[in-house]
Design a protein around this motif. Structure first.
Motif, short mmCIF file in Angstrom:
data_model
loop_
_atom_site.label_atom_id
_atom_site.label_comp_id
_atom_site.label_asym_id
_atom_site.label_seq_id
_atom_site.Cartn_x
_atom_site.Cartn_y
_atom_site.Cartn_z
N LEU A 84 1.00 -1.23 -0.05
CA LEU A 84 -0.15 0.12 -0.06
C LEU A 84 0.87 1.18 -0.07
CD1 LEU A 84 -3.42 0.63 1.87
CD2 LEU A 84 -1.55 2.34 2.02
N ALA A 85 0.66 2.13 -0.63
CA ALA A 85 1.13 3.46 -0.97
C ALA A 85 0.30 4.66 -0.95
CB ALA A 85 2.13 3.67 -2.17
N ALA A 86 0.59 5.63 -0.32
CA ALA A 86 -0.35 6.48 -0.21
C ALA A 86 0.61 8.20 -0.21
CB ALA A 86 -1.20 6.64 1.19
N PHE A 87 -0.36 9.20 -0.73
CA PHE A 87 0.28 10.60 -0.57
C PHE A 87 -0.91 11.67 -0.37
CE2 PHE A 87 -0.49 9.82 -5.08
CZ PHE A 87 -1.11 11.04 -5.47
N LEU A 102 -6.18 13.33 -0.94
CA LEU A 102 -5.57 12.06 -0.28
C LEU A 102 -5.69 10.98 -1.36
CD1 LEU A 102 -6.94 12.19 3.11
CD2 LEU A 102 -4.87 13.26 2.41
N ALA A 103 -4.75 10.42 -1.45
CA ALA A 103 -4.84 9.22 -2.48
C ALA A 103 -4.00 7.99 -2.01
CB ALA A 103 -4.30 9.52 -3.99
N ALA A 104 -4.25 6.59 -2.30
CA ALA A 104 -3.59 5.50 -2.14
C ALA A 104 -4.12 4.43 -2.96
CB ALA A 104 -4.15 4.98 -0.57
N GLY A 105 -2.95 3.54 -3.21
CA GLY A 105 -3.05 2.44 -4.24
C GLY A 105 -2.60 1.23 -3.39
N VAL A 106 -3.69 0.33 -3.32
CA VAL A 106 -3.25 -1.00 -2.79
C VAL A 106 -3.11 -2.23 -3.89
CG1 VAL A 106 -5.54 -1.43 -2.17
CG2 VAL A 106 -3.79 -2.43 -0.99
N ASP A 107 -2.24 -3.13 -3.69
CA ASP A 107 -2.06 -4.28 -4.49
C ASP A 107 -2.10 -5.50 -3.45
OD1 ASP A 107 0.39 -3.38 -6.97
OD2 ASP A 107 -1.86 -2.93 -6.70
N ALA A 108 -2.99 -6.62 -3.84
CA ALA A 108 -2.81 -7.81 -2.97
C ALA A 108 -3.18 -8.94 -3.60
CB ALA A 108 -3.99 -7.66 -1.89
N GLN A 109 -2.35 -10.01 -3.36
CA GLN A 109 -2.59 -11.39 -4.16
C GLN A 109 -2.57 -12.52 -3.09
OE1 GLN A 109 0.36 -12.42 -6.82
NE2 GLN A 109 -0.60 -13.31 -8.18
N HIS A 110 -3.25 -13.52 -3.36
CA HIS A 110 -3.40 -14.70 -2.37
C HIS A 110 -2.20 -15.71 -2.99
CE1 HIS A 110 -5.90 -18.10 -0.48
NE2 HIS A 110 -4.72 -17.99 0.32
N TYR A 125 -5.62 -8.16 -6.99
CA TYR A 125 -6.47 -7.10 -6.58
C TYR A 125 -5.60 -5.87 -6.48
CZ TYR A 125 -9.06 -4.31 -3.31
OH TYR A 125 -9.57 -3.30 -2.91
N LYS A 126 -6.26 -5.05 -7.43
CA LYS A 126 -5.66 -3.65 -7.27
C LYS A 126 -6.73 -2.60 -7.03
CE LYS A 126 -2.61 -2.82 -10.43
NZ LYS A 126 -1.29 -3.11 -9.81
N TYR A 127 -6.52 -1.71 -6.42
CA TYR A 127 -7.63 -0.46 -6.20
C TYR A 127 -6.79 0.58 -5.73
CZ TYR A 127 -11.46 1.65 -3.89
OH TYR A 127 -12.69 2.63 -3.58
N VAL A 128 -7.39 1.55 -6.38
CA VAL A 128 -7.02 3.25 -5.96
C VAL A 128 -8.08 3.74 -5.38
CG1 VAL A 128 -6.18 5.30 -7.20
CG2 VAL A 128 -5.56 2.90 -8.03
N TRP A 129 -7.75 4.53 -4.43
CA TRP A 129 -8.50 5.07 -3.59
C TRP A 129 -8.22 6.62 -3.48
CZ3 TRP A 129 -7.35 7.83 0.94
CH2 TRP A 129 -8.45 8.55 1.62
#
Length: 203
Positions: A84-87, A102-110, A125-129
């Motif tokens: 997870l990264a954010a700025f 505010l922004a964040a990006g998260v990557d995840a994998q099983h 899984y990729k999501y940008v908030w």
């Protein structure tokens, strides 16, 4: 596979531009990609890390952040990989004015069986908030990833700010597999199909 969110790539680009005016380090020294203290502003807590469940929570300190960009958290997990990264950045739009984004990006994998090696089938899984820097907010987004073999992962990304200087991110995931009854029904169905095929061949 080491997964890096989009925001992290932006961070590296920014770091490279800034480093252009710095004195080159000796070749024997390999500088780290990010300042070591930057990760303290995005502190992760691993709550659950099992073969079927994931829950990681981050506390993002907006006041004491050491950088407006390049905050990275890469908790060490066994059954999943998460980055997870954010700025927090000031944005100016003509005729509207300036505001903090505010922004964040998260990557995840099983990464445990049966998902290991499934990246080509979409097991990522990729999501940008994004959110304006207002005093309070609460957001939630759920994504279902279905995979071959009658199993799936359900990811939920949540963000909460209650009026203080911290934003809390929570990523949870559930790896769903068929119940034993489902397998029994599947085998029974295959048996019926096989018996029907044998009868047709015997005619």
């Amino acid at each position: 596979m080491k997964l890096k969110p989009l925001a992290y790539l932006l961070a590296l680009t920014t770091s490279a531009l800034v480093a252009g005016n710095a004195i080159a380090a000796p070749r024997a020294v390999k500088p780290s990609a990010l300042p070591a203290l930057a990760t303290l502003d995005l502190t992760p807590t691993v709550i659950t890390d099992t073969a079927t469940n994931l829950k990681v929570q981050w506390s993002w300190d907006l006041v004491n952040a050491s950088s407006s960009l390049s905050l990275l958290s890469d908790p060490k997990l066994t059954n999943w990989t998460v980055s997870l990264a954010a700025f927090n950045k000031s944005v100016t739009i003509p005729d509207i004015g300036s505001f903090s984004l505010l922004a964040a990006g998260v990557d995840a994998q099983h990464v445990t069986a049966p998902h290991s090696g499934d990246a080509a089938t979409g097991d990522l899984y990729k999501y940008v908030w994004t959110q304006s820097n207002i005093g309070t907010f609460s957001t939630s987004a759920t994504t279902l990833l279905s995979h071959p073999g009658a199993h799936s992962d359900t990811y939920t990304f949540e963000s909460v700010r209650t009026g203080g200087s911290n934003v809390t991110f929570t990523l949870s995931a559930v790896h769903a597999v068929p119940e034993p009854e489902t397998y029994a029904m599947l085998l029974a169905g295959l048996g019926v199909i096989g018996a029907t095929a044998r009868r047709r061949r015997g005619r």
